[in-house]
Design an enzyme around this catalytic site. Structure first.
Site, mmCIF file in Angstrom:
data_model
loop_
_atom_site.group_PDB
_atom_site.id
_atom_site.type_symbol
_atom_site.label_atom_id
_atom_site.label_comp_id
_atom_site.label_asym_id
_atom_site.label_seq_id
_atom_site.Cartn_x
_atom_site.Cartn_y
_atom_site.Cartn_z
ATOM 1 N N HIS A 95 -36.363 7.129 -35.705
ATOM 2 C CA HIS A 95 -36.080 8.027 -36.563
ATOM 3 C C HIS A 95 -34.903 8.802 -36.079
ATOM 4 C CE1 HIS A 95 -36.686 10.823 -40.010
ATOM 5 N NE2 HIS A 95 -36.434 11.948 -38.942
ATOM 6 N N GLY B 191 -29.290 -3.037 -41.065
ATOM 7 C CA GLY B 191 -29.473 -3.707 -39.977
ATOM 8 C C GLY B 191 -28.915 -3.609 -38.708
ATOM 9 N N GLN C 191 -25.834 6.873 -33.595
ATOM 10 C CA GLN C 191 -26.607 5.276 -33.765
ATOM 11 C C GLN C 191 -26.117 4.589 -32.731
ATOM 12 O OE1 GLN C 191 -25.335 4.226 -37.806
ATOM 13 N NE2 GLN C 191 -27.390 4.424 -38.446
HETATM 14 C C1 GAR Z 1 -31.179 4.173 -38.467
HETATM 15 O O1 GAR Z 1 -30.287 4.980 -38.136
HETATM 16 C C2 GAR Z 1 -32.512 4.773 -38.441
HETATM 17 O O2 GAR Z 1 -32.460 5.812 -37.195
HETATM 18 C C3 GAR Z 1 -32.866 5.026 -39.699
HETATM 19 O O3 GAR Z 1 -32.205 4.379 -40.626
HETATM 20 C C4 GAR Z 1 -31.057 3.931 -39.858
HETATM 21 C C5 GAR Z 1 -30.943 2.245 -40.189
HETATM 22 O O4 GAR Z 1 -29.831 1.800 -39.728
HETATM 23 N N1 GAR Z 1 -34.418 5.310 -39.984
HETATM 24 C C6 GAR Z 1 -34.765 6.117 -40.667
HETATM 25 O O5 GAR Z 1 -34.074 7.078 -41.196
HETATM 26 C C7 GAR Z 1 -36.325 6.392 -40.808
HETATM 27 N N2 GAR Z 1 -36.743 7.559 -41.342
HETATM 28 P P1 GAR Z 1 -29.414 0.001 -39.544
HETATM 29 O O6 GAR Z 1 -30.208 -0.516 -40.841
HETATM 30 O O7 GAR Z 1 -28.217 0.000 -39.470
HETATM 31 O O8 GAR Z 1 -30.179 -0.145 -38.375
#
Ligand code: GAR
Length: 238
Positions: free
Chosen positions: A134, A37, A196
């Site tokens: 994504h 998250g 990120q």
């Molecule tokens: C994020 O980097 C997002 O881009 C990716 O999951 C991560 C979640 O990180 N999403 C995907 O891969 C969706 N296909 P977080 O929980 O630390 O925000």
């Protein structure tokens, strides 16, 4: 799903909201997470520092242990676990998720690292009112392991995309991308860290555009400031 009379694609702010902005009721936003998250945290931080005037009405996760739920609780936001593993079937899970979303009654759903494919019905109920982030420069690299695949392919650029969600996986129209140049010594981890950082910038930005009415989803197209956005806007890492 009981989404009232709101047509999909039409974002109507704050049907039941308590808070208001100078310009009217705040956009009611629900966030779906499966993991740590950090994107959710970036959204919470933007609300706290006054740059994102929305109301987070709830955070939902398919995994009760997801740290994103703890982040929500710490911020005083309702945290809801719809445990996928405890559900008798995928259909039951989907029904329970739909019920929670109907109860929260959000104007906008934000998928922030939600790692399950939503049923077409749910996506269509919220068509034009659901965003995803994504980690690739879509349409390149839909699906999993995007960092490893981009590195293995010898790409020059990688990045992340905020897009409206449609039933096809990672294929909805893009709104904003953040791209980084792949360095000779990049590993999956170093690349992920830089991408990120961009996510924490562009996701609150796009949500704010929607809250301000600058971004709309009309006839399956993204409109930005009244202009059809044929390709997503791009921010390049400086
Ligand atoms: C994020 O980097 C997002 O881009 C990716 O999951 C991560 C979640 O990180 N999403 C995907 O891969 C969706 N296909 P977080 O929980 O630390 O925000």
């Amino acid at each position: 799903m009981t989404q009232g009379a709101r047509p999909s694609g039409a974002i109507t702010k704050g049907a039941m909201t308590k808070g208001t902005t100078n310009k009217g009721p705040k956009l009611r936003v629900a966030v779906l997470v499966s993991g740590s998250g950090t994107n959710l945290q970036a959204i919470i931080n933007a609300i706290d520092n006054g740059t994102l005037p929305i109301e987070l009405v709830g955070v939902v996760s398919d995994r009760p242990e997801a740290f994103g739920l703890q982040r929500a609780r710490d911020a005083g936001i309702e945290a809801i676990a719809v445990d996928f593993r405890a559900a008798a079937s995928r259909a039951e899970y989907n029904r329970r998720l739909d019920d929670e979303l109907a109860r929260l009654n959000p104007d906008l759903i934000v998928l922030a690292g939600y790692m399950r494919i939503l049923p077409a019905k749910t996506v269509n109920d919220f068509r034009g009112r659901m965003l995803n982030i994504h980690p690739s420069l879509l349409p390149a690299y839909p699906g999993l392991d995007t960092y490893a695949r981009a590195l293995a392919a010898g790409e020059q650029w990688h990045g992340t995309t905020v897009h409206f969600v449609t039933p096809e996986l990672d294929a909805g129209p893009g709104i904003l991308q953040y791209r980084v140049k792949i360095l000779a010594d990049d590993t999956e981890q170093t690349l992920r860290d830089r991408v990120q950082k961009g996510e924490y910038l562009i996701y609150p930005q796009v949500i704010n555009w929607i809250a301000e009415g600058r971004v709309k989803f009309e006839n399956d197209c993204v409109m930005l400031d009244g202009q059809h956005l044929k390709n997503p806007s791009v921010i390049t890492e400086s």
